[in-house]
Write an enzyme that holds these catalytic residues in place. Structure first.
Site: not given
Ligand SMILES: [Fe+2]
Ligand SMILES: [Fe+2]
Length: 275
Positions: A8, A39-40, A67-68, A153, A178, A180
């Site tokens: 990520d 995603e981030n 999810n983001h 994820h 996810h 991290h």
């Molecule tokens: Fe993430």
């Molecule tokens: Fe995530």
């Protein structure tokens, strides 16, 4: 064939280290295909089209999410425009974008990438195991493709490991994203699938999972939210996994962790550098 998966990307610091190091890594270590979880990438929350394009320009062949994915609302629009952009496959039917796609690597191999979200402590989507089984059932190694990469994820380490064993011998690489934080269990499973419970993040590790640490500390001690979470903006580290894949089987021969930059243990990777 050599694959590189980067965890990520968190905020500006994460983007900067990817842009600074990825092109050179691809050239030096001859990666045939690169997957980056983005995603981030936009301020820690979601991804914009411009940032997605920046990751592609830096050398990503496919950008996965989690999810983001919809935190930046424009993703709902551009997700369907870019076939190198993936969101978890187990969102309900009709969700914009796609959760899997087949790409041609630099060596000509056809690579199926599947992005799936776990079910434990995560938004309630469709069954991740059934979703992945459906996908690789219709496009198997030696069938519709030459290699398969699955980004699971998920929050729970147990669920990510279960997915690894579920796909052992059927996928080239299964990596968790996810949480991290890079785990130390990178390996090739019994039947030839490369696996790592979490590949970690590309971001500033002087943080709480990539977020500036003052607010998490305040919330933990006072129980009162007093500011928004924002990405830590110090120098970032690159974290991921490099995989050497046997072209004749599509399965992994060996793996090498990628940990470059401040804040991570100095397990300087060899990046499979025997060439
Ligand atoms: Fe993430
Ligand atoms: Fe995530």
């Amino acid at each position: 064939m050599r694959l590189l998966f980067l965890g990520d990307v968190v905020g500006r610091s994460g983007r900067a280290i990817v842009a600074a190091l990825l092109p050179g890594l691809i050239e030096k270590h001859r990666f045939d295909f690169v997957v980056v979880n983005g995603e981030n990438a936009a301020g820690g929350f979601g991804i914009t089209e411009e940032i997605f394009q920046g990751l592609i320009d830096a050398g990503a062949d496919c950008v996965t999410t989690g999810n983001h994915v919809w935190d930046q609302r424009e993703a709902l629009i551009f997700a369907s425009r870019h076939d190198r952009f993936l969101r978890p496959i187990n969102y309900p039917p009709g969700t914009p974008g796609r959760g899997a796609n087949v790409y041609t690597a630099r060596n000509g191999a056809r690579i199926l990438v599947v992005n799936v979200m776990g079910a434990i402590f995560m938004p309630a989507l469709d069954d991740p195991f059934a979703a992945v089984a459906r996908e690789i059932g219709s496009c198997s190694i030696g069938g519709g493709c030459d290699a398969i990469v699955v980004d699971i994820h998920a929050e729970a380490t147990s669920e990510k490991q279960t997915m690894g064993h579920f796909l052992d011998g059927r996928a080239s690489l299964v990596v968790g994203t996810h949480t991290h934080v890079p785990t130390a269990d990178y390996r090739v499973l019994k039947n030839g699938t490369a696996f790592m419970t979490d590949v970690g993040m590309c971001g500033d590790y002087d943080s709480v999972i990539g977020m500036e640490k003052d607010e998490p500390l305040r919330r933990a001690t006072t129980k009162i939210p007093s500011a928004r979470f924002g990405p830590a903006l110090g120098p970032a580290a690159l974290s991921g996994l490099a995989v050497d894949i046997d072209d004749s089987t599509g399965l992994a021969r060996r793996v090498s962790p990628v940990r470059m930059g401040p804040g991570l243990s100095p397990a300087e990777p060899d990046l499979l550098d025997h060439c």
